[in-house]
Design a protein around this motif. Structure first.
Motif, PDB file in Angstrom:
ATOM      1  N   GLY A   1      -4.612 -10.703  -3.572  1.00 58.02           N
ATOM      2  CA  GLY A   1      -4.854 -10.957  -2.152  1.00 58.02           C
ATOM      3  C   GLY A   1      -5.945 -11.958  -1.891  1.00 58.02           C
ATOM      4  O   GLY A   1      -6.896 -12.100  -2.649  1.00 58.02           O
TER       5      GLY A   1
ATOM      6  N   LEU B   1      -6.632   3.476   6.234  1.00 51.91           N
ATOM      7  CA  LEU B   1      -7.735   2.540   6.395  1.00 51.91           C
ATOM      8  C   LEU B   1      -9.071   3.270   6.491  1.00 51.91           C
ATOM      9  O   LEU B   1      -9.194   4.239   7.235  1.00 51.91           O
TER      10      LEU B   1
ATOM     11  N   GLY C   1      -7.061 -12.137   1.489  1.00 57.34           N
ATOM     12  CA  GLY C   1      -7.721 -11.655   2.702  1.00 57.34           C
ATOM     13  C   GLY C   1      -7.430 -12.514   3.914  1.00 57.34           C
ATOM     14  O   GLY C   1      -8.204 -12.524   4.870  1.00 57.34           O
TER      15      GLY C   1
ATOM     16  N   PHE D   1       0.806  -1.219   0.000  1.00 61.78           N
ATOM     17  CA  PHE D   1       0.000   0.000   0.000  1.00 61.78           C
ATOM     18  C   PHE D   1       0.847   1.282   0.000  1.00 61.78           C
ATOM     19  O   PHE D   1       0.303   2.384   0.018  1.00 61.78           O
TER      20      PHE D   1
ATOM     21  N   THR E   1     -10.682  -8.541   1.852  1.00 59.59           N
ATOM     22  CA  THR E   1      -9.583  -7.959   1.079  1.00 59.59           C
ATOM     23  C   THR E   1     -10.112  -6.841   0.185  1.00 59.59           C
ATOM     24  O   THR E   1     -11.258  -6.897  -0.268  1.00 59.59           O
TER      25      THR E   1
ATOM     26  N   LYS F   1      -7.795  -5.903  -2.137  1.00 59.20           N
ATOM     27  CA  LYS F   1      -6.846  -6.055  -3.249  1.00 59.20           C
ATOM     28  C   LYS F   1      -7.544  -6.775  -4.397  1.00 59.20           C
ATOM     29  O   LYS F   1      -8.502  -7.527  -4.158  1.00 59.20           O
TER      30      LYS F   1
HETATM   31  P1  ADP Z   1      -4.829  -9.301   1.704  1.00 60.97           P
HETATM   32  O1  ADP Z   1      -3.511  -8.627   1.860  1.00 60.97           O
HETATM   33  O2  ADP Z   1      -4.719 -10.622   1.025  1.00 60.97           O
HETATM   34  O3  ADP Z   1      -5.903  -8.441   1.151  1.00 60.97           O
HETATM   35  P2  ADP Z   1      -4.902  -9.040   4.552  1.00 60.97           P
HETATM   36  O4  ADP Z   1      -5.678  -9.795   5.592  1.00 60.97           O
HETATM   37  O5  ADP Z   1      -3.423  -9.012   4.728  1.00 60.97           O
HETATM   38  O6  ADP Z   1      -5.298  -9.693   3.187  1.00 60.97           O
HETATM   39  O7  ADP Z   1      -5.437  -7.542   4.467  1.00 60.97           O
HETATM   40  C1  ADP Z   1      -6.818  -7.322   4.370  1.00 60.97           C
HETATM   41  C2  ADP Z   1      -7.104  -5.934   3.885  1.00 60.97           C
HETATM   42  O8  ADP Z   1      -6.728  -4.983   4.884  1.00 60.97           O
HETATM   43  C3  ADP Z   1      -6.351  -5.478   2.660  1.00 60.97           C
HETATM   44  O9  ADP Z   1      -6.932  -5.955   1.466  1.00 60.97           O
HETATM   45  C4  ADP Z   1      -6.468  -3.963   2.769  1.00 60.97           C
HETATM   46  O10 ADP Z   1      -7.756  -3.534   2.390  1.00 60.97           O
HETATM   47  C5  ADP Z   1      -6.364  -3.752   4.277  1.00 60.97           C
HETATM   48  N1  ADP Z   1      -4.969  -3.429   4.663  1.00 60.97           N
HETATM   49  C6  ADP Z   1      -4.085  -4.241   5.245  1.00 60.97           C
HETATM   50  N2  ADP Z   1      -2.919  -3.605   5.482  1.00 60.97           N
HETATM   51  C7  ADP Z   1      -3.065  -2.348   5.023  1.00 60.97           C
HETATM   52  C8  ADP Z   1      -2.218  -1.178   4.958  1.00 60.97           C
HETATM   53  N3  ADP Z   1      -0.967  -1.200   5.425  1.00 60.97           N
HETATM   54  N4  ADP Z   1      -2.730  -0.054   4.405  1.00 60.97           N
HETATM   55  C9  ADP Z   1      -3.999  -0.018   3.937  1.00 60.97           C
HETATM   56  N5  ADP Z   1      -4.847  -1.083   3.959  1.00 60.97           N
HETATM   57  C10 ADP Z   1      -4.392  -2.236   4.489  1.00 60.97           C
END
Ligand code: ADP
Length: 364
Positions: A326, A305, A328, A276, A319, A321
């Protein structure tokens, strides 16, 4: 009745009316209307002064500043401090702006009135603080409850699917070795095997989330674990043109934990932080110790966020992404590992930009 007594009486009535008004305004307040309530209070106070047309009132605290007009610093003034849980957290100032008015034009009773109102406003702000922390505690508990129910369901499903999946994988491998000569069949079987392996990985992550993964806790130093996680991701940092900085003042940060799972926490948080981050964005990795705990903070300068992200961020399969990037499951794994170590994790926005994740793990 002499004119003087009559005037003094009028003043007392004005002050009492003001106190009555402020008490009634304050009584029916909730968090959302606080700004309007304080506005009503400063205007009510203004009316109670001997020279209302030449008096301005200002309420100021760390978060809010409300005044009937701009107050000039040079004008005569009296003030009273607002205390919340016995700490000075703001003040109410009354200032005279008439051409010939001096400090002596304030009545003794006006200082008393100001003190009285400051006390009432202090009590009100205290009540709001309590209300706020109760709401946030309730929300945290509901959130924790939901995640733990989700954890139970997830663990159940993962266990149920584990055995059939192991069978699919085992038999597909058997078939592949039985039918070694047939390229077409071997290629189809490879697809079955690859998909089964992928599904097994998903199940493994779900088991992490539900804290049902075996772990080997021992005394470990977090500092080299952080350094080696960063080293492993060094190429990714460079490829994505993201900078990083570590803020660790101590050589050693010891705690009782599973070292592989600690690496997973750092890895997953860093991978998201990099993903990100904008080009040339900075990821900061901070670690420190408190008396009984170790704190790890990973902060980035990305998009941060949204309220929806904050609500669902640790739930499996949440997620934002694109599909190919991703699943999630990263943060739900992190949440599961942290919970199984009896620690806590908080996701927040930085005051300026980006997200920050704070993991607190007990030392023992
Ligand atoms: P993934 O990375 O596969 O989407 P995660 O559980 O690691 O699954 O993260 C879930 C969601 O949380 C991400 O898709 C994103 O929307 C949000 N997220 C996580 N870390 C960050 C970050 N550093 N900055 C912004 N959004 C984040």
């Amino acid at each position: 009745m002499s004119k003087e007594t009559e005037d003094a009486l009028k003043e007392r009535i004005k002050e009492l009316t003001c106190l009555y008004e402020i008490s009634s305004i304050i009584e029916s307040v909730d968090i959302e209307s606080i700004e309007n309530v304080l506005k009503a209070c400063v205007f009510s106070l203004k009316k109670a002064f001997l020279f209302p047309d030449f008096t301005d009132i200002k309420f100021s605290s760390e978060e809010l500043e409300i005044s009937t007009n701009r107050l000039s610093v040079d004008n005569p003034k009296i003030e009273s401090s607002i205390r919340i849980f016995n700490e000075p957290k703001g003040k109410i100032i009354a200032s005279l702006n008439g051409p010939k008015l001096t400090q002596d034009d304030f009545l003794k009773e006006e200082q008393q009135l100001l003190d009285n109102v400051a006390l009432k406003v202090g009590n009100l702000l205290e009540r709001i603080e309590i209300q706020k922390s109760e709401t946030s505690l309730k929300r945290q508990m509901e959130h924790a409850d939901r995640l733990s129910i989700l954890g139970e369901i997830t663990a159940g499903i993962a266990h149920e699917l584990n055995t059939p999946l192991a069978n699919i994988l085992g038999f597909a491998e058997l078939l592949k070795s039985d039918l070694e000569g047939d390229k077409k069949i071997a290629s189809d079987l490879n697809k079955i095997i690859d998909n089964a392996i992928f599904s097994r990985e998903v199940l493994k992550k779900l088991l992490f989330f539900s804290c049902k993964m075996p772990q080997e806790k021992k005394q470990v130093n977090l500092v080299p674990i952080i350094k080696s996680a960063i080293n492993l991701l060094d190429a990714t940092f460079r490829k994505e043109k993201v900078k990083y900085s570590t803020k660790i003042n101590e050589e050693e940060l010891w705690l009782k934990a599973d070292p592989i799972q600690l690496t997973q926490i750092i890895f997953n948080l860093l991978i998201n932080a990099i993903y990100f981050s904008p080009k040339e964005g900075l990821v900061t990795i901070q670690a420190l110790q408190k008396k009984d705990s170790i704190i790890l903070k990973i902060s980035d300068e990305g998009k941060g966020l949204t309220p929806n992200d904050l609500e669902k961020i640790f739930q499996p399969f949440f997620t934002t992404k694109p599909m190919e990037d991703g699943s999630g499951l990263g943060l739900s794994v992190v949440h599961g590992i942290v919970a199984s170590h009896k620690g806590s994790i908080i996701a927040e926005n930085n005051p300026d930009k980006g997200a920050v994740f704070t993991v607190t793990l007990p030392k023992n």
